[in-house]
Write an enzyme that holds these catalytic residues in place. Structure first.
Site, PDB file in Angstrom:
ATOM      1  N   LYS A   1      11.921 -23.579  38.877  1.00  0.00           N
ATOM      2  CA  LYS A   1      13.343 -23.941  38.864  1.00  0.00           C
ATOM      3  C   LYS A   1      14.075 -23.294  40.032  1.00  0.00           C
ATOM      4  O   LYS A   1      14.931 -23.924  40.672  1.00  0.00           O
ATOM      5  CB  LYS A   1      13.994 -23.517  37.531  1.00  0.00           C
ATOM      6  CG  LYS A   1      15.505 -23.757  37.433  1.00  0.00           C
ATOM      7  CD  LYS A   1      15.874 -25.236  37.418  1.00  0.00           C
ATOM      8  CE  LYS A   1      17.363 -25.495  37.620  1.00  0.00           C
ATOM      9  NZ  LYS A   1      18.200 -25.176  36.467  1.00  0.00           N
TER      10      LYS A   1
ATOM     11  N   SER B   1      18.173 -21.338  32.659  1.00  0.00           N
ATOM     12  CA  SER B   1      17.668 -21.009  33.997  1.00  0.00           C
ATOM     13  C   SER B   1      17.962 -19.545  34.265  1.00  0.00           C
ATOM     14  O   SER B   1      19.115 -19.164  34.506  1.00  0.00           O
ATOM     15  CB  SER B   1      18.358 -21.877  35.052  1.00  0.00           C
ATOM     16  OG  SER B   1      17.964 -23.213  34.910  1.00  0.00           O
TER      17      SER B   1
ATOM     18  N   LYS C   1      24.935 -18.793  41.143  1.00  0.00           N
ATOM     19  CA  LYS C   1      24.158 -17.989  40.198  1.00  0.00           C
ATOM     20  C   LYS C   1      22.665 -18.183  40.480  1.00  0.00           C
ATOM     21  O   LYS C   1      21.894 -17.219  40.519  1.00  0.00           O
ATOM     22  CB  LYS C   1      24.487 -18.423  38.760  1.00  0.00           C
ATOM     23  CG  LYS C   1      23.823 -17.589  37.683  1.00  0.00           C
ATOM     24  CD  LYS C   1      23.592 -18.373  36.388  1.00  0.00           C
ATOM     25  CE  LYS C   1      22.233 -19.034  36.363  1.00  0.00           C
ATOM     26  NZ  LYS C   1      21.887 -19.763  35.150  1.00  0.00           N
TER      27      LYS C   1
END
Lengths: 297, 297
Positions: free
Chosen positions: B171, B95, B239
């Site tokens: 995502k 990701s 993150k």
């Protein structure tokens, strides 16, 4: 059973209709909405005071817009409270303040009446199809006594707690989650669209995983198809978020994203969107992105 | 098929295991995590450079923590890019940044390789049970060629768009919705609890209606039961929200509640919560309420 029903608007009209269709005898009064012809034709008795509604019935149901309406109906001149005596039950199915609900219940209890707060979710569609979610607060024995009535109007029926106000608290929690999830889906779909992806395919990809929700399913589709016919109006959701923020201030706690959502609804209202479905919140995010989701992408 | 797999950590280890169990020949390399014994025992070939992984295989899969890791693996000395020639495929299942992904894909294309970004959701559990949600971006023919590999690792597999980066964009959208829905459920349950209702019963009452979501079901229960063992760690969600906020700034758009969620995660981290499950975001709301949800209420 003899049932009083006060508040025969968009929600109350079909709810009262289901009770009448099941053979209950209704006692009604003109509040804000006129009494629908089919309710009178069905044999309902029209009263001239809220007091008379309570005097003539075992259970009085309220389905009115806001806290002051409930207060007036219950405690105004010739109000429901004046017609209450031992054994009678008041059920407030309106969505109003949890803390004021506790006061109202105490005053009804003082006159010998039992009180349930039992707000609903599911909107006009749920009212018509008798599939409302009903969130009740109050004594368990009173809840069990009137459960057959709830079952005529709804499907997902919960006694949230035995304290009055617990039903209203649950409804406020519901409205917080619904607003904030609409906002979450708005940020995600506008982001995806502005980054060049097709928001319709993003929505589909997300439907199976942890991002899935009733809101992504229903309101996400509305955003993509640009269908902002209500449904549930922004101005009504603003009333509910106001209840949340006001109650939070009384309780002494912070609801940071609820506050932001209310401001985003204000931004929608500033552009004439108060009567649109609450999924139109996406337009406030679009304004702040200089980009509109293109359903044809 | 000969498959390179780089990144054999919590996620990559079971994913690679499924490929190997289906009869594919793996070429692996030590990245951050050691190469698991069962992968070597299963017949995997250990390489000493990322270049060799690509040279020896048809498809190289990356499953590493962040954008700089992908960049190093692909374009560092003796990197994957140096081993790419016509017909080879790079699949980045990490990701990472949607915009950097576009650059990486262009560079791989320039060397004759095809590129798919295909990040996943579903966590360690989904990786182990081969039920990951896979969100891909890139050429449709490449996607169809490697779909059988995806089907060994996941269940809900979507080509979000034919541009590289579309998978990563999806995502990011997923992580926005998940974080903001966790925050929404936190505000609602802390509000309800502080107002005196039982949050467990409130959660149950809301599960059937418009407030229902996978997050209310799974993370709502974690909040009530005070089970903050990860699951998905706050520091990893931070993150991902950083990717969202950074990309939004690049794109020129505002994500107001995503920004607030990141700050609330910061508040959790300030109290030592970085390694807790992301449902522990509720503790930041509890701190601002001077009230902790009591699961025993």
């Amino acid at each position: 059973m003899k049932i009083g029903f006060i508040g025969l608007g968009i929600m109350g009209r079909p709810m009262a209709g289901h009770l009448q269709a099941a053979g209950h005898e209704l006692f009604v009064i003109k509040h804000l909405s006129p009494i629908p012809a089919e309710i009178i034709d069905g044999g309902a008795v029209e009263c001239t005071t809220n007091r008379a509604v309570a005097e003539n019935t075992d259970v009085t149901i309220l389905m009115v817009p806001d806290t002051p309406d409930v207060e007036t109906v219950l405690f105004g001149a010739d109000g429901v409270a004046d017609g209450i005596s031992g054994g009678k039950i008041v059920i407030d199915m309106s969505s109003i303040s949890p803390t004021d609900t506790q006061d109202f219940a105490t005053k009804i209890n003082d006159r010998g009446g039992a009180y349930l707060d039992a707000p609903v979710s599911g909107g006009e569609g749920g009212a018509k199809s008798a599939t409302l979610t009903i969130m009740a607060g109050g004594p368990a024995e009173t809840f069990e006594e009137v459960r057959p009535l709830f079952e005529l109007m709804g499907e997902n029926i919960t006694l949230v707690g035995t304290n009055n106000g617990d039903g209203q608290t649950c409804k406020v929690a519901n409205q917080i989650i619904v607003a904030l999830t609409i906002e979450a889906v708005s940020e995600a779909l506008v982001f995806a669209s502005k980054a060049g992806a097709d928001p319709a395919r993003v929505r589909e990809a997300l439907m199976g995983g942890f991002a899935s929700s009733k809101i992504l399913e229903v309101h996400g589709e509305r955003m993509i198809k640009r269908n902002f016919d209500p449904g549930f109006r922004i101005k009504l959701h603003q009333k509910d978020l106001n209840l949340a923020l006001q109650s939070a201030r009384q309780l002494g706690m912070s609801l940071p994203n609820t506050a932001t959502c209310q401001e985003l609804f204000n931004a929608c209202t500033a552009k004439g969107g108060a009567e649109l479905d609450h999924s139109a919140l996406v337009q406030a995010i679009e304004d702040m992105a200089g980009h509109v989701i293109d359903g044809d992408a």
